[in-house]
Enzyme design. Structure first.
Site, PDB file in Angstrom:
ATOM      1  N   ILE A 126      -2.315   6.577  24.508  1.00  0.00           N
ATOM      2  CA  ILE A 126      -2.371   5.117  24.641  1.00  0.00           C
ATOM      3  C   ILE A 126      -2.863   4.475  23.336  1.00  0.00           C
ATOM      4  O   ILE A 126      -2.266   3.513  22.844  1.00  0.00           O
ATOM      5  CB  ILE A 126      -3.273   4.713  25.832  1.00  0.00           C
ATOM      6  CG1 ILE A 126      -2.655   5.214  27.143  1.00  0.00           C
ATOM      7  CG2 ILE A 126      -3.488   3.197  25.877  1.00  0.00           C
ATOM      8  CD1 ILE A 126      -3.567   5.134  28.362  1.00  0.00           C
ATOM      9  N   ASP A 173     -12.225   9.178  16.525  1.00  0.00           N
ATOM     10  CA  ASP A 173     -11.872  10.169  17.541  1.00  0.00           C
ATOM     11  C   ASP A 173     -12.474  11.482  17.077  1.00  0.00           C
ATOM     12  O   ASP A 173     -12.291  11.866  15.914  1.00  0.00           O
ATOM     13  CB  ASP A 173     -10.330  10.282  17.650  1.00  0.00           C
ATOM     14  CG  ASP A 173      -9.880  11.033  18.902  1.00  0.00           C
ATOM     15  OD1 ASP A 173     -10.386  12.143  19.141  1.00  0.00           O
ATOM     16  OD2 ASP A 173      -9.005  10.507  19.624  1.00  0.00           O
ATOM     17  N   CYS A 185     -10.676   6.164  25.028  1.00  0.00           N
ATOM     18  CA  CYS A 185     -11.125   7.550  25.190  1.00  0.00           C
ATOM     19  C   CYS A 185     -11.377   7.808  26.676  1.00  0.00           C
ATOM     20  O   CYS A 185     -11.537   6.865  27.452  1.00  0.00           O
ATOM     21  CB  CYS A 185     -12.388   7.780  24.371  1.00  0.00           C
ATOM     22  SG  CYS A 185     -13.679   6.577  24.703  1.00  0.00           S
ATOM     23  N   PRO A 186     -11.429   9.071  27.087  1.00  0.00           N
ATOM     24  CA  PRO A 186     -11.707   9.348  28.504  1.00  0.00           C
ATOM     25  C   PRO A 186     -13.180   9.150  28.815  1.00  0.00           C
ATOM     26  O   PRO A 186     -14.017   9.131  27.896  1.00  0.00           O
ATOM     27  CB  PRO A 186     -11.322  10.829  28.641  1.00  0.00           C
ATOM     28  CG  PRO A 186     -11.473  11.400  27.278  1.00  0.00           C
ATOM     29  CD  PRO A 186     -11.210  10.290  26.305  1.00  0.00           C
ATOM     30  N   THR A 215      -9.861  -0.942  28.523  1.00  0.00           N
ATOM     31  CA  THR A 215      -8.845  -0.649  29.550  1.00  0.00           C
ATOM     32  C   THR A 215      -8.896   0.842  29.872  1.00  0.00           C
ATOM     33  O   THR A 215      -7.937   1.396  30.398  1.00  0.00           O
ATOM     34  CB  THR A 215      -7.418  -1.026  29.080  1.00  0.00           C
ATOM     35  OG1 THR A 215      -7.130  -0.288  27.881  1.00  0.00           O
ATOM     36  CG2 THR A 215      -7.267  -2.499  28.811  1.00  0.00           C
ATOM     37  N   SER A 216     -10.035   1.479  29.564  1.00  0.00           N
ATOM     38  CA  SER A 216     -10.109   2.934  29.723  1.00  0.00           C
ATOM     39  C   SER A 216     -10.807   3.317  31.027  1.00  0.00           C
ATOM     40  O   SER A 216     -10.143   3.551  32.041  1.00  0.00           O
ATOM     41  CB  SER A 216     -10.782   3.533  28.496  1.00  0.00           C
ATOM     42  OG  SER A 216     -10.499   4.895  28.444  1.00  0.00           O
ATOM     43  N   ARG A 217     -12.129   3.378  31.024  1.00  0.00           N
ATOM     44  CA  ARG A 217     -12.897   3.613  32.249  1.00  0.00           C
ATOM     45  C   ARG A 217     -14.178   2.796  32.141  1.00  0.00           C
ATOM     46  O   ARG A 217     -14.809   2.733  31.078  1.00  0.00           O
ATOM     47  CB  ARG A 217     -13.250   5.093  32.425  1.00  0.00           C
ATOM     48  CG  ARG A 217     -12.119   5.976  32.915  1.00  0.00           C
ATOM     49  CD  ARG A 217     -11.702   5.673  34.368  1.00  0.00           C
ATOM     50  NE  ARG A 217     -10.631   6.536  34.822  1.00  0.00           N
ATOM     51  CZ  ARG A 217      -9.331   6.269  34.721  1.00  0.00           C
ATOM     52  NH1 ARG A 217      -8.939   5.122  34.155  1.00  0.00           N
ATOM     53  NH2 ARG A 217      -8.425   7.109  35.170  1.00  0.00           N
ATOM     54  N   ASP A 237     -10.352  -4.217  32.046  1.00  0.00           N
ATOM     55  CA  ASP A 237      -9.466  -3.897  33.167  1.00  0.00           C
ATOM     56  C   ASP A 237     -10.163  -2.895  34.086  1.00  0.00           C
ATOM     57  O   ASP A 237      -9.621  -2.532  35.125  1.00  0.00           O
ATOM     58  CB  ASP A 237      -8.158  -3.290  32.620  1.00  0.00           C
ATOM     59  CG  ASP A 237      -7.135  -3.025  33.712  1.00  0.00           C
ATOM     60  OD1 ASP A 237      -6.864  -3.961  34.495  1.00  0.00           O
ATOM     61  OD2 ASP A 237      -6.624  -1.882  33.807  1.00  0.00           O
ATOM     62  N   GLU A 290     -16.373  -0.422  39.913  1.00  0.00           N
ATOM     63  CA  GLU A 290     -15.131  -0.985  40.447  1.00  0.00           C
ATOM     64  C   GLU A 290     -14.728  -0.395  41.789  1.00  0.00           C
ATOM     65  O   GLU A 290     -13.963  -1.000  42.534  1.00  0.00           O
ATOM     66  CB  GLU A 290     -13.991  -0.810  39.434  1.00  0.00           C
ATOM     67  CG  GLU A 290     -13.529   0.627  39.256  1.00  0.00           C
ATOM     68  CD  GLU A 290     -12.330   0.747  38.314  1.00  0.00           C
ATOM     69  OE1 GLU A 290     -12.395   0.177  37.216  1.00  0.00           O
ATOM     70  OE2 GLU A 290     -11.345   1.406  38.691  1.00  0.00           O
ATOM     71  N   HIS A 292      -8.021  -3.260  37.237  1.00  0.00           N
ATOM     72  CA  HIS A 292      -7.426  -1.928  36.979  1.00  0.00           C
ATOM     73  C   HIS A 292      -5.903  -1.960  37.195  1.00  0.00           C
ATOM     74  O   HIS A 292      -5.354  -1.184  37.988  1.00  0.00           O
ATOM     75  CB  HIS A 292      -8.096  -0.862  37.861  1.00  0.00           C
ATOM     76  CG  HIS A 292      -8.042   0.505  37.240  1.00  0.00           C
ATOM     77  ND1 HIS A 292      -9.085   1.393  37.275  1.00  0.00           N
ATOM     78  CD2 HIS A 292      -7.065   1.146  36.557  1.00  0.00           C
ATOM     79  CE1 HIS A 292      -8.756   2.505  36.652  1.00  0.00           C
ATOM     80  NE2 HIS A 292      -7.530   2.378  36.204  1.00  0.00           N
TER      81      HIS A 292
HETATM   82  P1  NAD Z   1      -5.378  11.006  25.831  1.00  0.00           P
HETATM   83  O1  NAD Z   1      -6.002  12.216  26.428  1.00  0.00           O
HETATM   84  O2  NAD Z   1      -3.987  11.073  25.314  1.00  0.00           O
HETATM   85  O3  NAD Z   1      -6.303  10.459  24.638  1.00  0.00           O
HETATM   86  C1  NAD Z   1      -7.688  10.349  24.729  1.00  0.00           C
HETATM   87  C2  NAD Z   1      -8.222  10.437  23.297  1.00  0.00           C
HETATM   88  O4  NAD Z   1      -9.633  10.191  23.354  1.00  0.00           O
HETATM   89  C3  NAD Z   1      -8.031  11.818  22.656  1.00  0.00           C
HETATM   90  O5  NAD Z   1      -7.448  11.689  21.372  1.00  0.00           O
HETATM   91  C4  NAD Z   1      -9.443  12.370  22.570  1.00  0.00           C
HETATM   92  O6  NAD Z   1      -9.642  13.225  21.445  1.00  0.00           O
HETATM   93  C5  NAD Z   1     -10.242  11.082  22.432  1.00  0.00           C
HETATM   94  N1  NAD Z   1     -11.657  11.252  22.715  1.00  0.00           N
HETATM   95  C6  NAD Z   1     -12.278  12.197  23.459  1.00  0.00           C
HETATM   96  N2  NAD Z   1     -13.619  12.039  23.398  1.00  0.00           N
HETATM   97  C7  NAD Z   1     -13.832  10.961  22.592  1.00  0.00           C
HETATM   98  C8  NAD Z   1     -14.995  10.308  22.115  1.00  0.00           C
HETATM   99  N3  NAD Z   1     -16.217  10.742  22.447  1.00  0.00           N
HETATM  100  N4  NAD Z   1     -14.846   9.249  21.298  1.00  0.00           N
HETATM  101  C9  NAD Z   1     -13.616   8.809  20.926  1.00  0.00           C
HETATM  102  N5  NAD Z   1     -12.477   9.394  21.330  1.00  0.00           N
HETATM  103  C10 NAD Z   1     -12.587  10.455  22.155  1.00  0.00           C
HETATM  104  O7  NAD Z   1      -5.520   9.871  26.952  1.00  0.00           O
HETATM  105  P2  NAD Z   1      -4.672   8.537  27.095  1.00  0.00           P
HETATM  106  O8  NAD Z   1      -3.447   8.807  27.904  1.00  0.00           O
HETATM  107  O9  NAD Z   1      -4.550   7.873  25.777  1.00  0.00           O
HETATM  108  O10 NAD Z   1      -5.659   7.679  28.022  1.00  0.00           O
HETATM  109  C11 NAD Z   1      -6.919   7.255  27.552  1.00  0.00           C
HETATM  110  C12 NAD Z   1      -7.744   6.790  28.737  1.00  0.00           C
HETATM  111  O11 NAD Z   1      -7.163   5.611  29.290  1.00  0.00           O
HETATM  112  C13 NAD Z   1      -7.761   7.772  29.922  1.00  0.00           C
HETATM  113  O12 NAD Z   1      -8.773   8.759  29.758  1.00  0.00           O
HETATM  114  C14 NAD Z   1      -8.050   6.878  31.089  1.00  0.00           C
HETATM  115  O13 NAD Z   1      -9.446   6.837  31.310  1.00  0.00           O
HETATM  116  C15 NAD Z   1      -7.578   5.500  30.630  1.00  0.00           C
HETATM  117  N6  NAD Z   1      -6.456   4.988  31.423  1.00  0.00           N
HETATM  118  C16 NAD Z   1      -6.580   3.762  31.991  1.00  0.00           C
HETATM  119  C17 NAD Z   1      -5.534   3.241  32.737  1.00  0.00           C
HETATM  120  C18 NAD Z   1      -5.609   1.866  33.370  1.00  0.00           C
HETATM  121  O14 NAD Z   1      -4.761   1.534  34.200  1.00  0.00           O
HETATM  122  N7  NAD Z   1      -6.564   1.026  32.989  1.00  0.00           N
HETATM  123  C19 NAD Z   1      -4.365   3.995  32.917  1.00  0.00           C
HETATM  124  C20 NAD Z   1      -4.271   5.234  32.290  1.00  0.00           C
HETATM  125  C21 NAD Z   1      -5.320   5.724  31.541  1.00  0.00           C
END
Ligand code: NAD
Length: 332
Positions: A155, A174, A206-207, A233-235, A259, A264, A296
């Site tokens: 993303i 990252d 990030c996750p 928009t992550s968690r 988001d 939540e 979300h």
């Molecule tokens: P991905 O696994 O492709 O990428 C996550 C990136 O975060 C990786 O490059 C990883 O190295 C990096 N990371 C890990 N620990 C980190 C840290 N401490 N600091 C910085 N970066 C770090 O995941 P993605 O598909 O890009 O999704 C990212 C996040 O988006 C998911 O984990 C999920 O929580 C969230 N998400 C939200 C929605 C929504 O509807 N709002 C939908 C899908 C995903």
């Protein structure tokens, strides 16, 4: 396979029925979320399918195991709601949808940035009331600003590409940098503190892990530029909400788009209009004119839902036919 699909909504039924049009699986749609109170509904089902706010902790996994469940299929990428250690110990396989339209979340992220910067929700409401005053609607050019990306996975990389199109300078943090992509995309990896100090807009991709829990706390906010825009928009729990509220009150944070929200699970995905909001922290967030909240919904596009349903059923087919799946999760 018989699948108990928890936290189901009409749109889940629409896209899963379409993906299962040949009737390979028997899907039973359950509106309730999976929890210790509802896990008995899965009795006799070899597979359960869950979403982001279903609880898959040790006790729920024990209950599922006793009821004969051997696979938990997440219809999400994030898996912070699953106790993988207990699942491994019980021999329950956990599969997820690691990548589905990163464009869905990336485009929503950019919608939040533009909506906040140009105050589209406020402008919309004003114009409907025949108030054409521009007072308080002043935005800034994104062109030439520094955009800080935390997490450069599927993303984050799409967000970077879109923001480059606006003429932003992109800095990224990252712990597992993708140097080739950075070189090809004119993105500069920096340390987290440098990103916090330099960025005009910061976006989290990030996750949620023990490392990233409350990564954006009072100390992190302190390092940011005055008036910064923060987007999550992550968690939810990557951000310590109270720290951000304090920073909004002092104008250290200029605007906030979220988001996702730490608590939540008690709010999102349900129609609670007409009810009194019990969460005082969330209620405080709603009072700020410079805070934009969506429930979300960043993943919520046709393409993403098609891919989520197709990949989830493919994951279950792989488990059924080969006993393993490339999208299987293990406790590290
Ligand atoms: P991905 O696994 O492709 O990428 C996550 C990136 O975060 C990786 O490059 C990883 O190295 C990096 N990371 C890990 N620990 C980190 C840290 N401490 N600091 C910085 N970066 C770090 O995941 P993605 O598909 O890009 O999704 C990212 C996040 O988006 C998911 O984990 C999920 O929580 C969230 N998400 C939200 C929605 C929504 O509807 N709002 C939908 C899908 C995903």
């Amino acid at each position: 396979m018989r699948i108990a699909l928890f936290a189901s909504k009409p749109y889940d039924r629409q896209f899963f029925d379409q993906a299962n049009r040949e009737g390979e699986h028997e899907i039973v749609y359950i509106e309730a979320r999976l929890s210790q109170q509802t896990s008995q509904l899965a009795e006799g089902f070899p597979a359960v399918c869950v979403f982001v706010n279903d609880l898959v902790d040790a006790q729920v996994l024990q209950q599922l195991h006793s009821g004969g469940t051997s696979v938990v299929a997440l219809r999400s990428a994030g898996f912070n709601n699953v106790d993988l250690k207990t699942a491994d110990a019980l021999g329950i396989k956990v599969v997820r949808v690691p990548a589905y339209s990163p464009y869905s979340v990336a485009e929503h992220t950019v919608a939040m940035i533009l909506g906040l910067n140009r105050q589209i929700p406020r402008a919309y409401n004003r114009v409907r009331d025949c108030n054409f005053s521009l007072e308080g609607l002043l935005g800034f050019d994104l062109h030439g600003k520094t955009f800080g990306l935390i997490g450069t996975g599927e993303i984050g990389r799409v967000v970077a590409k879109i923001m480059s199109g606006f003429g932003c300078r992109i800095v990224a943090y990252d712990p597992y940098p993708n140097q080739q992509w950075a070189e090809d995309s004119d993105v500069q990896y920096v340390e987290l503190d440098a990103l916090l100090e330099q960025s005009d807009v910061i976006s989290l991709h990030c996750p949620l892990t023990p490392d990233t829990h409350h990564m954006i706390d009072a100390a992190a906010v302190q390092k940011m530029k005055p008036g910064v825009m923060l987007i999550n928009t992550s968690r939810g729990a990557i951000v310590e909400t109270q720290a951000v509220i304090d920073a909004l009150k002092s104008s250290k944070i200029g605007s906030l788009g979220i988001d996702v929200y730490e608590e939540e699970d008690k709010l999102f995905f349900e129609n609670l209009s007409g009810q009194v909001v019990q969460d005082d922290v969330f209620a405080r967030l709603l009072t700020f004119p410079n805070v934009l909240i969506t429930g979300h919904q960043a993943f919520f596009t046709k393409e993403a839902l098609q891919q989520i349903a197709a990949t989830t059923l493919q994951n279950l087919n792989d488990i059924l036919k080969q006993g393993s799946c490339k999208n299987q999760l293990h406790a590290s």
